[in-house]
Design a protein around this motif. Sequence first.
Motif, PDB file in Angstrom:
ATOM      1  N   GLU A   1       1.370  -1.308  -0.202  1.00 42.32           N
ATOM      2  CA  GLU A   1       0.280   0.148   0.376  1.00 42.32           C
ATOM      3  C   GLU A   1       0.953   0.851  -0.110  1.00 42.32           C
ATOM      4  O   GLU A   1       1.888   1.023   0.659  1.00 42.32           O
ATOM      5  CB  GLU A   1      -0.642  -0.358   1.121  1.00 42.32           C
ATOM      6  N   GLN A   2       0.306   2.084  -0.834  1.00 39.34           N
ATOM      7  CA  GLN A   2       1.052   3.548  -0.618  1.00 39.34           C
ATOM      8  C   GLN A   2      -0.070   4.470  -0.885  1.00 39.34           C
ATOM      9  O   GLN A   2      -0.753   4.684  -0.965  1.00 39.34           O
ATOM     10  CB  GLN A   2       1.887   3.508  -2.325  1.00 39.34           C
ATOM     11  N   ASN A   3       1.117   6.055  -0.228  1.00 38.62           N
ATOM     12  CA  ASN A   3       0.448   6.997  -0.745  1.00 38.62           C
ATOM     13  C   ASN A   3       1.443   8.076  -1.081  1.00 38.62           C
ATOM     14  O   ASN A   3       2.264   8.403  -0.518  1.00 38.62           O
ATOM     15  CB  ASN A   3      -0.342   7.361   1.041  1.00 38.62           C
ATOM     16  N   SER A   4       1.079   8.331  -1.952  1.00 41.35           N
ATOM     17  CA  SER A   4       1.636   9.491  -2.575  1.00 41.35           C
ATOM     18  C   SER A   4       3.064   9.001  -3.201  1.00 41.35           C
ATOM     19  O   SER A   4       4.033   9.572  -2.852  1.00 41.35           O
ATOM     20  CB  SER A   4       1.924  10.842  -1.796  1.00 41.35           C
TER      21      SER A   4
ATOM     22  N   SER B   1       4.566   6.437  -1.562  1.00 41.81           N
ATOM     23  CA  SER B   1       5.722   6.180  -0.580  1.00 41.81           C
ATOM     24  C   SER B   1       4.979   5.232  -0.190  1.00 41.81           C
ATOM     25  O   SER B   1       3.794   4.937  -0.012  1.00 41.81           O
ATOM     26  CB  SER B   1       5.850   7.384   0.854  1.00 41.81           C
TER      27      SER B   1
ATOM     28  N   THR C   1       2.838   2.858   3.005  1.00 43.73           N
ATOM     29  CA  THR C   1       2.673   2.905   4.398  1.00 43.73           C
ATOM     30  C   THR C   1       1.861   1.831   4.977  1.00 43.73           C
ATOM     31  O   THR C   1       2.395   2.117   6.214  1.00 43.73           O
ATOM     32  CB  THR C   1       1.164   3.675   3.820  1.00 43.73           C
TER      33      THR C   1
ATOM     34  N   ARG D   1       6.952   1.810   6.635  1.00 48.45           N
ATOM     35  CA  ARG D   1       7.711   2.539   6.000  1.00 48.45           C
ATOM     36  C   ARG D   1       8.744   2.685   5.413  1.00 48.45           C
ATOM     37  O   ARG D   1       8.859   3.278   4.522  1.00 48.45           O
ATOM     38  CB  ARG D   1       7.960   3.371   7.166  1.00 48.45           C
TER      39      ARG D   1
ATOM     40  N   ASN E   1      -3.828  -1.120  -8.960  1.00 48.07           N
ATOM     41  CA  ASN E   1      -2.689   0.032  -8.668  1.00 48.07           C
ATOM     42  C   ASN E   1      -1.550   0.486  -8.059  1.00 48.07           C
ATOM     43  O   ASN E   1      -1.632   1.524  -7.703  1.00 48.07           O
ATOM     44  CB  ASN E   1      -4.255   0.718  -7.137  1.00 48.07           C
ATOM     45  N   SER E   2      -0.914  -0.930  -8.346  1.00 45.97           N
ATOM     46  CA  SER E   2       0.519  -0.870  -7.547  1.00 45.97           C
ATOM     47  C   SER E   2       1.243   0.258  -8.344  1.00 45.97           C
ATOM     48  O   SER E   2       0.975  -0.455 -10.270  1.00 45.97           O
ATOM     49  CB  SER E   2       0.855  -2.174  -6.809  1.00 45.97           C
ATOM     50  N   THR E   3       2.634   0.398  -7.686  1.00 43.96           N
ATOM     51  CA  THR E   3       3.814   0.876  -9.444  1.00 43.96           C
ATOM     52  C   THR E   3       4.615   0.106  -9.017  1.00 43.96           C
ATOM     53  O   THR E   3       5.409   0.435 -10.013  1.00 43.96           O
ATOM     54  CB  THR E   3       3.296   2.254  -8.452  1.00 43.96           C
TER      55      THR E   3
ATOM     56  N   PRO F   1       7.701   1.927  -5.815  1.00 42.62           N
ATOM     57  CA  PRO F   1       7.587   3.040  -4.861  1.00 42.62           C
ATOM     58  C   PRO F   1       8.572   3.356  -3.414  1.00 42.62           C
ATOM     59  O   PRO F   1       9.773   3.022  -3.516  1.00 42.62           O
ATOM     60  CB  PRO F   1       6.252   2.544  -4.109  1.00 42.62           C
TER      61      PRO F   1
END
Length: 379
Positions: free
Chosen positions: A230-233, A235, A237, A253, A271-273, A346
């Motif tokens: 899972e990521q946010n912007s 990065s 998470t 993190r 949705n993963s990069t 990410p």
Amino acid sequence: MLRIDNLKLPVGAKEDKLRAACAHALRVSEEALVSVHLLRRSIDAREGVKLVCSCAVEVKNESGVLRRCKNKNVQPYAPKKYTPPAPVSAPEVSPVVIGAGPAGLFCALLLARCGARPILLERGRAVEQRKRDVEHFWRTGELDLTSNVQFGEGGAGAFSDGKLNTGTKDLRHGYILEEFVRFGASEDILVDAKPHVGTDKLYVVLQNLRREIIDRGGEVRFSHKVVDIEQNSGSVTALRVSSPEGDYVLPARHVVLAPGHSAPSTPTSANSTLCASSLQRSLRSTRASSGMLCSGGVSLSSIVRQPPQRSVCARTSASLSALATPSRTSGIRSRHTSQEMSKRIPRSVCVFIALPPPSAIAPAASGACENPTCGPRFR
């Protein structure tokens, strides 16, 4: 101190024979030798079987001896040792290492020794149970898809005699071999040209290594498979993990992906990069062991800070750079370049994948590391 290479001795020669050979190479008496330390030993069977040794020698009047002996196999020698990073305060969120092969195990070990309290996730089982599962497969041919020779504690090479192969020279080699010995391997691997732990001893080494990680505040979770990041912007998470007790979300993190040379799957989602297919195709195309690529943004250097070494990723902590023996490849044949892969990874993720030498890699994407280094494997 002087180093003497290409000393040829009969197989089974005792220490006094080695000392005499060193004195002969330096053209001094044995009494002039202060100490003799064996550095490397190999077997040459081309014209009869003989040992070929390299030694570090302390001798009286070293500069005069070096000037007089006129031997191309004698040169000044200054031993160097790798120094692990200093302890740090434990981070609020523990770093997570995915994969308990050699790269993942040594990463978790160094992080634990630094006081970072890492969490090591391995989709396979502990080596004790894995040994029983593998023996059952060899005996009956019944394959356990969750525990086999391909993955589990120790990685894919845990049942191939624990051969430690590398094509490069690195300051950290000695440190890694010394750790193997400390955990139960034979001292012969410190000098053998082709170090060979042996499956029977590697079985014990892995258990002792795991115990130290746990004793120093780390955590090891077997049969826990990471299914998504899972990521946010951009990065990290959290990680989505599947386990026998059920699925759960693990806050994270800083993440190290150490899936190994033959990882059957890599976390990915719509949705993963993180592009699993790109990583896997590159892994297969290079046929090399785990390497290291650190994408831009925050990395584990925020946990452990130490000046980067010659072949160490500048954005990666020294604890990760101590993972061990490099194994370079001559080139990369995948159509996916390191720049393309960097865009898909990410931030806060260090990925251990196969990479060519730095000179063969195109400049990485903005913020990405341009100096990858390779890691070890048991093969």
